[in-house]
Design a protein around this motif. Structure first.
Motif, PDB file in Angstrom:
ATOM      1  N   GLN A 173      40.010  36.959   3.813  1.00  0.00           N
ATOM      2  CA  GLN A 173      38.895  36.079   4.157  1.00  0.00           C
ATOM      3  C   GLN A 173      39.015  35.584   5.597  1.00  0.00           C
ATOM      4  O   GLN A 173      38.006  35.475   6.309  1.00  0.00           O
ATOM      5  CB  GLN A 173      38.862  34.882   3.194  1.00  0.00           C
ATOM      6  CG  GLN A 173      38.437  35.231   1.777  1.00  0.00           C
ATOM      7  CD  GLN A 173      37.024  35.795   1.713  1.00  0.00           C
ATOM      8  OE1 GLN A 173      36.123  35.305   2.383  1.00  0.00           O
ATOM      9  NE2 GLN A 173      36.836  36.825   0.904  1.00  0.00           N
ATOM     10  N   SER A 174      40.224  35.304   6.025  1.00  0.00           N
ATOM     11  CA  SER A 174      40.435  34.842   7.397  1.00  0.00           C
ATOM     12  C   SER A 174      40.160  35.946   8.402  1.00  0.00           C
ATOM     13  O   SER A 174      39.639  35.692   9.497  1.00  0.00           O
ATOM     14  CB  SER A 174      41.865  34.314   7.556  1.00  0.00           C
ATOM     15  OG  SER A 174      42.082  33.205   6.717  1.00  0.00           O
ATOM     16  N   MET A 175      40.503  37.188   8.035  1.00  0.00           N
ATOM     17  CA  MET A 175      40.201  38.315   8.908  1.00  0.00           C
ATOM     18  C   MET A 175      38.693  38.504   9.047  1.00  0.00           C
ATOM     19  O   MET A 175      38.184  38.794  10.133  1.00  0.00           O
ATOM     20  CB  MET A 175      40.837  39.597   8.363  1.00  0.00           C
ATOM     21  CG  MET A 175      42.338  39.675   8.531  1.00  0.00           C
ATOM     22  SD  MET A 175      42.982  41.236   7.849  1.00  0.00           S
ATOM     23  CE  MET A 175      44.718  41.093   8.290  1.00  0.00           C
ATOM     24  N   ILE A 176      37.982  38.323   7.944  1.00  0.00           N
ATOM     25  CA  ILE A 176      36.532  38.479   7.971  1.00  0.00           C
ATOM     26  C   ILE A 176      35.902  37.420   8.869  1.00  0.00           C
ATOM     27  O   ILE A 176      34.994  37.710   9.657  1.00  0.00           O
ATOM     28  CB  ILE A 176      35.956  38.383   6.540  1.00  0.00           C
ATOM     29  CG1 ILE A 176      36.371  39.610   5.723  1.00  0.00           C
ATOM     30  CG2 ILE A 176      34.423  38.266   6.573  1.00  0.00           C
ATOM     31  CD1 ILE A 176      36.062  39.506   4.247  1.00  0.00           C
ATOM     32  N   SER A 177      36.395  36.193   8.757  1.00  0.00           N
ATOM     33  CA  SER A 177      35.840  35.100   9.562  1.00  0.00           C
ATOM     34  C   SER A 177      36.334  35.123  11.002  1.00  0.00           C
ATOM     35  O   SER A 177      35.720  34.523  11.887  1.00  0.00           O
ATOM     36  CB  SER A 177      36.191  33.758   8.925  1.00  0.00           C
ATOM     37  OG  SER A 177      37.581  33.495   9.054  1.00  0.00           O
ATOM     38  N   GLY A 178      37.470  35.802  11.226  1.00  0.00           N
ATOM     39  CA  GLY A 178      38.056  35.829  12.561  1.00  0.00           C
ATOM     40  C   GLY A 178      38.813  34.566  12.907  1.00  0.00           C
ATOM     41  O   GLY A 178      39.098  34.305  14.081  1.00  0.00           O
ATOM     42  N   ASP A 179      39.140  33.763  11.893  1.00  0.00           N
ATOM     43  CA  ASP A 179      39.832  32.486  12.127  1.00  0.00           C
ATOM     44  C   ASP A 179      40.990  32.355  11.147  1.00  0.00           C
ATOM     45  O   ASP A 179      40.814  31.894  10.014  1.00  0.00           O
ATOM     46  CB  ASP A 179      38.852  31.321  11.951  1.00  0.00           C
ATOM     47  CG  ASP A 179      39.505  29.966  12.174  1.00  0.00           C
ATOM     48  OD1 ASP A 179      40.626  29.929  12.729  1.00  0.00           O
ATOM     49  OD2 ASP A 179      38.897  28.946  11.792  1.00  0.00           O
ATOM     50  N   MET A 180      42.188  32.732  11.584  1.00  0.00           N
ATOM     51  CA  MET A 180      43.350  32.660  10.706  1.00  0.00           C
ATOM     52  C   MET A 180      43.728  31.217  10.391  1.00  0.00           C
ATOM     53  O   MET A 180      44.323  30.931   9.357  1.00  0.00           O
ATOM     54  CB  MET A 180      44.538  33.385  11.342  1.00  0.00           C
ATOM     55  CG  MET A 180      44.318  34.876  11.606  1.00  0.00           C
ATOM     56  SD  MET A 180      43.956  35.831  10.118  1.00  0.00           S
ATOM     57  CE  MET A 180      45.573  35.907   9.346  1.00  0.00           C
ATOM     58  N   GLU A 181      43.363  30.312  11.273  1.00  0.00           N
ATOM     59  CA  GLU A 181      43.713  28.911  11.071  1.00  0.00           C
ATOM     60  C   GLU A 181      43.064  28.318   9.821  1.00  0.00           C
ATOM     61  O   GLU A 181      43.568  27.339   9.260  1.00  0.00           O
ATOM     62  CB  GLU A 181      43.303  28.086  12.295  1.00  0.00           C
ATOM     63  CG  GLU A 181      44.061  28.419  13.573  1.00  0.00           C
ATOM     64  CD  GLU A 181      45.449  27.785  13.612  1.00  0.00           C
ATOM     65  OE1 GLU A 181      45.693  26.852  12.823  1.00  0.00           O
ATOM     66  OE2 GLU A 181      46.261  28.224  14.445  1.00  0.00           O
ATOM     67  N   GLN A 182      41.961  28.901   9.383  1.00  0.00           N
ATOM     68  CA  GLN A 182      41.273  28.339   8.229  1.00  0.00           C
ATOM     69  C   GLN A 182      42.119  28.426   6.962  1.00  0.00           C
ATOM     70  O   GLN A 182      41.903  27.692   5.999  1.00  0.00           O
ATOM     71  CB  GLN A 182      39.928  29.031   8.010  1.00  0.00           C
ATOM     72  CG  GLN A 182      40.016  30.416   7.385  1.00  0.00           C
ATOM     73  CD  GLN A 182      38.653  31.024   7.127  1.00  0.00           C
ATOM     74  OE1 GLN A 182      37.687  30.741   7.842  1.00  0.00           O
ATOM     75  NE2 GLN A 182      38.554  31.848   6.095  1.00  0.00           N
ATOM     76  N   MET A 183      43.121  29.319   6.957  1.00  0.00           N
ATOM     77  CA  MET A 183      44.004  29.431   5.801  1.00  0.00           C
ATOM     78  C   MET A 183      44.704  28.114   5.513  1.00  0.00           C
ATOM     79  O   MET A 183      44.946  27.773   4.351  1.00  0.00           O
ATOM     80  CB  MET A 183      45.056  30.516   6.038  1.00  0.00           C
ATOM     81  CG  MET A 183      44.516  31.927   6.154  1.00  0.00           C
ATOM     82  SD  MET A 183      45.840  33.118   6.501  1.00  0.00           S
ATOM     83  CE  MET A 183      46.861  32.943   5.042  1.00  0.00           C
ATOM     84  N   ARG A 184      45.044  27.385   6.567  1.00  0.00           N
ATOM     85  CA  ARG A 184      45.794  26.147   6.410  1.00  0.00           C
ATOM     86  C   ARG A 184      45.003  25.121   5.588  1.00  0.00           C
ATOM     87  O   ARG A 184      45.578  24.377   4.789  1.00  0.00           O
ATOM     88  CB  ARG A 184      46.146  25.583   7.780  1.00  0.00           C
ATOM     89  CG  ARG A 184      47.081  24.390   7.735  1.00  0.00           C
ATOM     90  CD  ARG A 184      47.457  23.917   9.123  1.00  0.00           C
ATOM     91  NE  ARG A 184      48.382  24.826   9.784  1.00  0.00           N
ATOM     92  CZ  ARG A 184      48.123  25.471  10.917  1.00  0.00           C
ATOM     93  NH1 ARG A 184      46.949  25.327  11.514  1.00  0.00           N
ATOM     94  NH2 ARG A 184      49.018  26.274  11.462  1.00  0.00           N
ATOM     95  N   GLY A 185      43.695  25.085   5.785  1.00  0.00           N
ATOM     96  CA  GLY A 185      42.870  24.143   5.046  1.00  0.00           C
ATOM     97  C   GLY A 185      42.549  24.596   3.637  1.00  0.00           C
ATOM     98  O   GLY A 185      42.417  23.767   2.729  1.00  0.00           O
ATOM     99  N   GLU A 186      42.432  25.895   3.433  1.00  0.00           N
ATOM    100  CA  GLU A 186      42.039  26.411   2.127  1.00  0.00           C
ATOM    101  C   GLU A 186      43.217  26.587   1.173  1.00  0.00           C
ATOM    102  O   GLU A 186      43.049  26.523  -0.046  1.00  0.00           O
ATOM    103  CB  GLU A 186      41.328  27.748   2.303  1.00  0.00           C
ATOM    104  CG  GLU A 186      39.996  27.637   3.043  1.00  0.00           C
ATOM    105  CD  GLU A 186      39.339  28.988   3.255  1.00  0.00           C
ATOM    106  OE1 GLU A 186      39.933  30.001   2.831  1.00  0.00           O
ATOM    107  OE2 GLU A 186      38.245  29.020   3.841  1.00  0.00           O
ATOM    108  N   ALA A 187      44.402  26.808   1.723  1.00  0.00           N
ATOM    109  CA  ALA A 187      45.566  27.119   0.888  1.00  0.00           C
ATOM    110  C   ALA A 187      45.893  26.042  -0.151  1.00  0.00           C
ATOM    111  O   ALA A 187      46.147  26.368  -1.316  1.00  0.00           O
ATOM    112  CB  ALA A 187      46.785  27.401   1.771  1.00  0.00           C
ATOM    113  N   PRO A 188      45.905  24.745   0.201  1.00  0.00           N
ATOM    114  CA  PRO A 188      46.236  23.740  -0.817  1.00  0.00           C
ATOM    115  C   PRO A 188      45.276  23.746  -1.999  1.00  0.00           C
ATOM    116  O   PRO A 188      45.688  23.564  -3.149  1.00  0.00           O
ATOM    117  CB  PRO A 188      46.158  22.418  -0.043  1.00  0.00           C
ATOM    118  CG  PRO A 188      46.374  22.803   1.388  1.00  0.00           C
ATOM    119  CD  PRO A 188      45.720  24.138   1.530  1.00  0.00           C
TER     120      PRO A 188
END
Length: 202
Positions: A173-188
């Motif tokens: 999903q982060s690759m699709i959005s081009g924003d790896m940082e978003q993982m930090r918010g979604e992971a919890p």
């Protein structure tokens, strides 16, 4: 940079080469990374590069060994000293996510190796990494069952597979959005959903 790299001992030169590949994979398709590009990243000639690695395959194997060593060390350190198996798994999950954010090219390299039809040394290393990771998770899951934290009929193998699959899904999903940082918010939130599915009803 060139003289510093040239004068490094063999082991350090190999490490610098691996780190150069990981850095290149941050912004390039790993399949497109050539030995010429690696040598350029290090300010070396290809001849100098091949004095430490006999082939590109050997470089890729070393890269996957680097990934396996550091990722497993990272998740082990995250879980160390945590009594609750579920809390330890959550710490591992978040630590893995941070590792991917720091090294965004690593998942692309791993996916690329696993998609190869031939059994390359690098592919075998990725498979070994996933097996070792899964074993750690299964051990924690079985301990969680024995302590009553997790459902007694929970199958540790599929539960471990789902854990790793969640991280892979976040990466995609982060690759699709081009924003790896978003993982930090979604992971919890994703781990909380996972935890509700595996916890004991007692």
């Amino acid at each position: 940079m060139e003289s510093r790299t040239r004068n490094l001992p063999a082991d350090e030169r190999r490490l610098v080469t691996v780190e150069a590949v990981v850095e290149l994979a941050r912004s390039q398709n790993p399949g497109d990374i050539t030995t010429a590009a690696i040598a350029k990243q290090m300010n070396l000639t290809q001849g100098a590069l091949f004095r430490h690695f006999p082939s590109k395959e050997a470089i890729w194997q070393a890269v996957m060994e680097w990934v396996a060593e550091r990722l497993l060390k990272r998740i082990d350190q995250a879980a160390e000293g945590i009594d609750s198996p579920v809390a330890a798994m959550q710490a591992m999950f978040m630590s893995h996510v941070e590792f991917v954010i720091e090294h965004p090219g690593v998942p692309r390299m791993m996916f690329g190796e696993l998609q190869r039809a031939e059994a390359t040394p690098a592919k075998r290393m990725v498979q070994t990494l996933l097996h070792s990771y899964g074993k750690r998770l299964q051990d924690l899951i079985e301990r969680g069952k024995s302590l009553g934290e997790l459902a007694p009929d929970l199958e540790s193998g599929p539960a471990a597979t789902m854990f790793i699959g969640m991280i892979q899904g976040l990466v995609m999903q982060s690759m699709i959005s081009g924003d790896m940082e978003q993982m930090r918010g979604e992971a919890p939130h994703l781990f909380a959903l996972y935890r509700r599915g595996i916890r004991s009803a007692v």
